[in-house]
Design a protein around this motif. Structure first.
Motif, short mmCIF file in Angstrom:
data_model
loop_
_atom_site.label_atom_id
_atom_site.label_comp_id
_atom_site.label_asym_id
_atom_site.label_seq_id
_atom_site.Cartn_x
_atom_site.Cartn_y
_atom_site.Cartn_z
N GLY A 169 92.46 8.28 -10.18
CA GLY A 169 93.65 9.10 -9.98
C GLY A 169 93.59 10.39 -10.78
O GLY A 169 93.98 11.45 -10.31
N GLU A 170 93.06 10.29 -11.98
CA GLU A 170 92.89 11.48 -12.81
C GLU A 170 91.91 12.45 -12.15
O GLU A 170 92.11 13.67 -12.15
N ALA A 171 90.84 11.92 -11.57
CA ALA A 171 89.82 12.76 -10.93
C ALA A 171 90.35 13.47 -9.69
O ALA A 171 89.95 14.60 -9.41
N MET A 192 81.92 1.95 2.45
CA MET A 192 82.31 3.15 1.70
C MET A 192 83.66 3.66 2.18
O MET A 192 84.07 3.45 3.31
N CYS A 193 84.33 4.35 1.26
CA CYS A 193 85.63 4.94 1.56
C CYS A 193 85.78 6.21 0.74
O CYS A 193 84.98 6.49 -0.15
N LEU A 194 86.79 6.98 1.07
CA LEU A 194 87.16 8.15 0.28
C LEU A 194 88.45 7.83 -0.46
O LEU A 194 89.38 7.27 0.13
N VAL A 195 88.49 8.20 -1.71
CA VAL A 195 89.72 8.09 -2.48
C VAL A 195 90.22 9.51 -2.66
O VAL A 195 89.50 10.37 -3.17
N VAL A 196 91.45 9.75 -2.20
CA VAL A 196 92.02 11.09 -2.17
C VAL A 196 93.36 11.10 -2.89
O VAL A 196 93.92 10.05 -3.19
N ASN A 197 93.88 12.30 -3.09
CA ASN A 197 95.21 12.44 -3.67
C ASN A 197 96.23 12.18 -2.57
O ASN A 197 96.26 12.86 -1.55
N GLU A 198 97.07 11.18 -2.79
CA GLU A 198 98.08 10.78 -1.81
C GLU A 198 99.07 11.91 -1.49
O GLU A 198 99.62 11.98 -0.40
N GLU A 199 99.29 12.79 -2.45
CA GLU A 199 100.28 13.85 -2.29
C GLU A 199 99.64 15.23 -2.13
O GLU A 199 100.26 16.24 -2.44
N GLY A 227 93.52 15.99 13.48
CA GLY A 227 94.28 17.10 12.93
C GLY A 227 94.75 16.98 11.49
O GLY A 227 95.40 17.88 10.99
N GLN A 228 94.44 15.90 10.83
CA GLN A 228 94.91 15.71 9.44
C GLN A 228 93.80 16.09 8.47
O GLN A 228 92.74 15.46 8.46
N PRO A 229 94.01 17.11 7.62
CA PRO A 229 92.97 17.50 6.67
C PRO A 229 92.99 16.62 5.42
O PRO A 229 93.97 15.93 5.14
N ILE A 230 91.90 16.68 4.67
CA ILE A 230 91.83 16.07 3.34
C ILE A 230 91.97 17.22 2.35
O ILE A 230 91.25 18.21 2.43
N LEU A 231 92.90 17.06 1.42
CA LEU A 231 93.18 18.12 0.45
C LEU A 231 92.88 17.62 -0.95
O LEU A 231 93.19 16.49 -1.30
N GLY A 232 92.27 18.48 -1.76
CA GLY A 232 91.94 18.13 -3.13
C GLY A 232 90.57 17.48 -3.24
O GLY A 232 89.90 17.21 -2.24
N ASP A 233 90.16 17.25 -4.47
CA ASP A 233 88.87 16.60 -4.73
C ASP A 233 88.89 15.17 -4.21
O ASP A 233 89.95 14.53 -4.17
N VAL A 234 87.72 14.66 -3.81
CA VAL A 234 87.61 13.30 -3.30
C VAL A 234 86.57 12.52 -4.10
O VAL A 234 85.64 13.09 -4.64
#
Length: 121
Positions: free
Chosen positions: A26-28, A45-52, A74-81
């Protein structure tokens, strides 16, 4: 446990996370985590992303968005993963460590397939 991180600046690096993993990861990613299963990244494998990410107006993560299939839904991934591996532990389903060779191969394949990604120095 070691995982791979891909930043919004298209930098790839390996990072070790200590327990409790949800807090360290979560910090990352800069906040509460959400686990997503991209259409272009095979199990386990999975991606861990910022929920917000959208609420926090985080920058686009092009790599994560491509893997997630943004063009299809159409949904982007935002922030570091964080690229993690799911599996079974004595406590139940959770993140599990990559074998060294898995991590090495994953890193190699990302750098070979996504030429805009560079290793972080």
């Amino acid at each position: 446990m070691k995982y791979l991180v891909v930043t919004t600046e298209n930098e790839l690096y390996e990072r070790e996370f200590a327990a409790p993993l949800y807090e360290a990861i979560g910090e990352a990613v800069g906040g509460y985590i959400e686990v997503v299963h991209p259409v272009h990244l095979g199990a386990p494998m999975c991606l861990v992303v910022n929920e917000e990410g959208l609420l926090k107006n985080l920058d686009l993560n092009l790599f994560g968005s491509i893997l997630y299939g943004m063009a299809e839904h159409g949904q982007p991934i935002l922030g570091d993963v964080v690229i993690a591996k799911e599996g079974w532990t004595p406590e139940g389903p959770d993140f599990v460590p990559f074998e060294d060779v898995e991590l090495k191969n994953l890193r190699y394949n990302i750098l070979k397939s996504f030429t805009f990604i560079k290793e972080k120095e």
